[in-house]
Design an enzyme around this catalytic site. Structure first.
Site, PDB file in Angstrom:
ATOM      1  N   HIS A  99       6.189   7.487 -20.789  1.00  0.00           N
ATOM      2  CA  HIS A  99       5.609   6.158 -20.532  1.00  0.00           C
ATOM      3  C   HIS A  99       5.121   5.598 -21.876  1.00  0.00           C
ATOM      4  CE1 HIS A  99       4.062   2.857 -18.447  1.00  0.00           C
ATOM      5  NE2 HIS A  99       3.019   3.376 -17.838  1.00  0.00           N
ATOM      6  N   ASP A 103      -4.745  11.723 -16.067  1.00  0.00           N
ATOM      7  CA  ASP A 103      -3.822  10.901 -15.278  1.00  0.00           C
ATOM      8  C   ASP A 103      -3.795  11.495 -13.874  1.00  0.00           C
ATOM      9  OD1 ASP A 103      -1.876   9.053 -14.552  1.00  0.00           O
ATOM     10  OD2 ASP A 103      -0.211  10.191 -15.405  1.00  0.00           O
ATOM     11  N   GLN A 105       2.572   2.536 -22.338  1.00  0.00           N
ATOM     12  CA  GLN A 105       1.172   2.839 -22.050  1.00  0.00           C
ATOM     13  C   GLN A 105       0.496   3.463 -23.270  1.00  0.00           C
ATOM     14  OE1 GLN A 105      -0.587   2.244 -19.049  1.00  0.00           O
ATOM     15  NE2 GLN A 105      -2.260   2.674 -20.459  1.00  0.00           N
ATOM     16  N   ARG A 113      11.982   0.482 -15.156  1.00  0.00           N
ATOM     17  CA  ARG A 113      11.142   1.583 -14.663  1.00  0.00           C
ATOM     18  C   ARG A 113      11.985   2.349 -13.664  1.00  0.00           C
ATOM     19  NH1 ARG A 113       4.880   1.658 -12.682  1.00  0.00           N
ATOM     20  NH2 ARG A 113       4.673   1.606 -14.957  1.00  0.00           N
ATOM     21  N   CYS A 159      -4.608   5.632 -17.754  1.00  0.00           N
ATOM     22  CA  CYS A 159      -3.596   4.568 -17.672  1.00  0.00           C
ATOM     23  C   CYS A 159      -3.729   3.736 -16.393  1.00  0.00           C
ATOM     24  CB  CYS A 159      -2.207   5.167 -17.794  1.00  0.00           C
ATOM     25  SG  CYS A 159      -1.740   6.256 -16.438  1.00  0.00           S
ATOM     26  N   ARG A 183      -2.371  -3.707 -22.286  1.00  0.00           N
ATOM     27  CA  ARG A 183      -0.937  -3.624 -21.958  1.00  0.00           C
ATOM     28  C   ARG A 183      -0.272  -4.982 -22.218  1.00  0.00           C
ATOM     29  NH1 ARG A 183       1.262   0.148 -18.575  1.00  0.00           N
ATOM     30  NH2 ARG A 183       3.204  -0.855 -19.245  1.00  0.00           N
TER      31      ARG A 183
HETATM   32  N1  NVA Z   1       2.012   9.594 -14.173  1.00  0.00           N
HETATM   33  C1  NVA Z   1       1.937   8.401 -13.393  1.00  0.00           C
HETATM   34  C2  NVA Z   1       1.674   7.199 -14.273  1.00  0.00           C
HETATM   35  C3  NVA Z   1       1.509   5.902 -13.540  1.00  0.00           C
HETATM   36  C4  NVA Z   1       1.326   4.737 -14.445  1.00  0.00           C
HETATM   37  C5  NVA Z   1       3.227   8.215 -12.596  1.00  0.00           C
HETATM   38  O1  NVA Z   1       4.306   8.450 -13.139  1.00  0.00           O
HETATM   39  O2  NVA Z   1       3.132   7.852 -11.421  1.00  0.00           O
HETATM   40  N1   CP Z   2      -0.418   2.161 -16.099  1.00  0.00           N
HETATM   41  C1   CP Z   2       0.658   1.625 -15.510  1.00  0.00           C
HETATM   42  O1   CP Z   2       1.803   1.704 -15.980  1.00  0.00           O
HETATM   43  O2   CP Z   2       0.367   0.960 -14.369  1.00  0.00           O
HETATM   44  P1   CP Z   2       1.400   0.371 -13.313  1.00  0.00           P
HETATM   45  O3   CP Z   2       2.051   1.533 -12.616  1.00  0.00           O
HETATM   46  O4   CP Z   2       0.550  -0.455 -12.399  1.00  0.00           O
HETATM   47  O5   CP Z   2       2.426  -0.453 -14.029  1.00  0.00           O
END
Ligand code: NVA
Ligand code: CP
Length: 306
Positions: free
Chosen positions: A129, A223, A132, A102, A263, A291
């Protein structure tokens, strides 16, 4: 050997195959059975951003498959002190069997994958992502919303919106994305998705009006307005996204039996109201649980296709 960096790298058949493995593993788990398909395998998990679901689903997932996950926080490894990505990739991949990452820039993930001798999985970048989205479509299958659905995404043209574009374009369903003028999806990613959509027959519609997007939709999703890394723009974003909150009135324009996905984490009172998030149409906690099953499906598929 295959990496999993975006859904663009996978065919419709391959995506459905992963979902099928996840379904089988979920059923086995519910029946109290464990498949040791990744016995003695190790998954390295690099996190340069926070996570609840991604971390736990991968770590528990590999454990249930007979392997072990190693959590590598950015703060604790030499990456944060300037060790190059390409060195970290070569060292880690000489010891572990798979790596989940990540990070911020999607190009960092691509560079890491280029130097890794084992499969690399995208656990979220600024642009995509994909894990997800597999869980989201798995949830749609379980809720019988997977046959020619109309999906409405209301909100930021971010990594989630981009991944919805890729999923719809690959699987061939209609996706409507409503975002404020300066927060629309990346034209480059849209163009890439449009090319896949031509083959699958998917309709990808980009607009500004949330009401137009949500009309008669089968699946409604949104989101956060402020993704990880954008915290300094939070107040400005709150103003720009006024009118983009999925509330009861907006949701009532979708089909009566539509489902709501998010998500998570969700910011109640911003992109979604408490009432919708906790309402009967909301499947967000099933989606979050899924997930786990999806991460297992992806790891098993990558292992079988290495
Ligand atoms: N769009 C959000 C998704 C979190 C799972 C982010 O990148 O923070
Ligand atoms: N939806 C998702 O990826 O959650 P986290 O940021 O908690 O991993």
């Amino acid at each position: 050997m295959r990496h999993f960096l975006t859904l663009a790298d996978f065919s419709k058949e391959e995506i459905l195959e992963i979902l099928q493995i996840a379904k089988k593993l979920k059923k086995e788990l519910k029946d109290g059975q464990y498949s040791n398909l990744l016995e003695n395998k190790t998954l390295g998990m690099i996190f340069e951003k926070s996570s609840t679901r991604t971390r736990v689903s991968f770590e528990v997932g590999i454990h249930q498959l007979g392997g072990k996950g190693i959590f590598l926080s950015n703060n604790d490894i030499q990456l944060s002190r300037g060790e190059p990505l390409k060195d970290t990739a070569r060292v880690l991949s000489s010891m572990v069997d798979m790596i989940m990452m990540r990070t911020f820039k999607h190009s960092s993930l691509e560079e890491f994958a280029q130097y890794s001798s084992v499969p690399v999985i995208n656990g979220l970048t600024d642009d995509f992502h994909p894990m997800q989205l597999l869980a989201d479509f798995f949830t749609m299958q379980e809720c019988h919303k997977d046959k020619n659905p109309i999906v409405a995404y209301i909100g930021d043209g971010n990594n989630m919106a981009h991944s919805w574009l890729m999923l719809a374009a690959k699987l061939g369903f209609e996706l409507r994305i409503a975002s404020p003028k300066n927060y629309q999806v990346s034209p480059k990613i849209l163009q890439q998705a449009q090319a896949f959509a031509k083959i699958s027959g998917s309709k990808l519609l980009i607009m500004q009006d949330p009401k137009e997007a949500i009309l008669n939709a089968d699946v409604v999703t949104t989101d956060t307005w402020t993704s990880m890394g954008q915290e300094k723009d939070k107040e400005m974003r709150k103003k720009a996204f006024k009118g983009y909150c999925v509330d009861k009135a907006l949701l009532s324009l979708a089909k009566q039996d539509s489902i709501f996905l998010h998500c998570l984490p969700a910011y109640r009172g911003e992109e979604v109201t408490q009432e919708v998030l906790e309402g009967t149409q909301s499947k967000v906690f099933l989606e979050a649980e899924n997930r786990l099953h999806i991460q297992k499906g992806v790891m098993v598929w990558l292992h079988q296709n290495r």
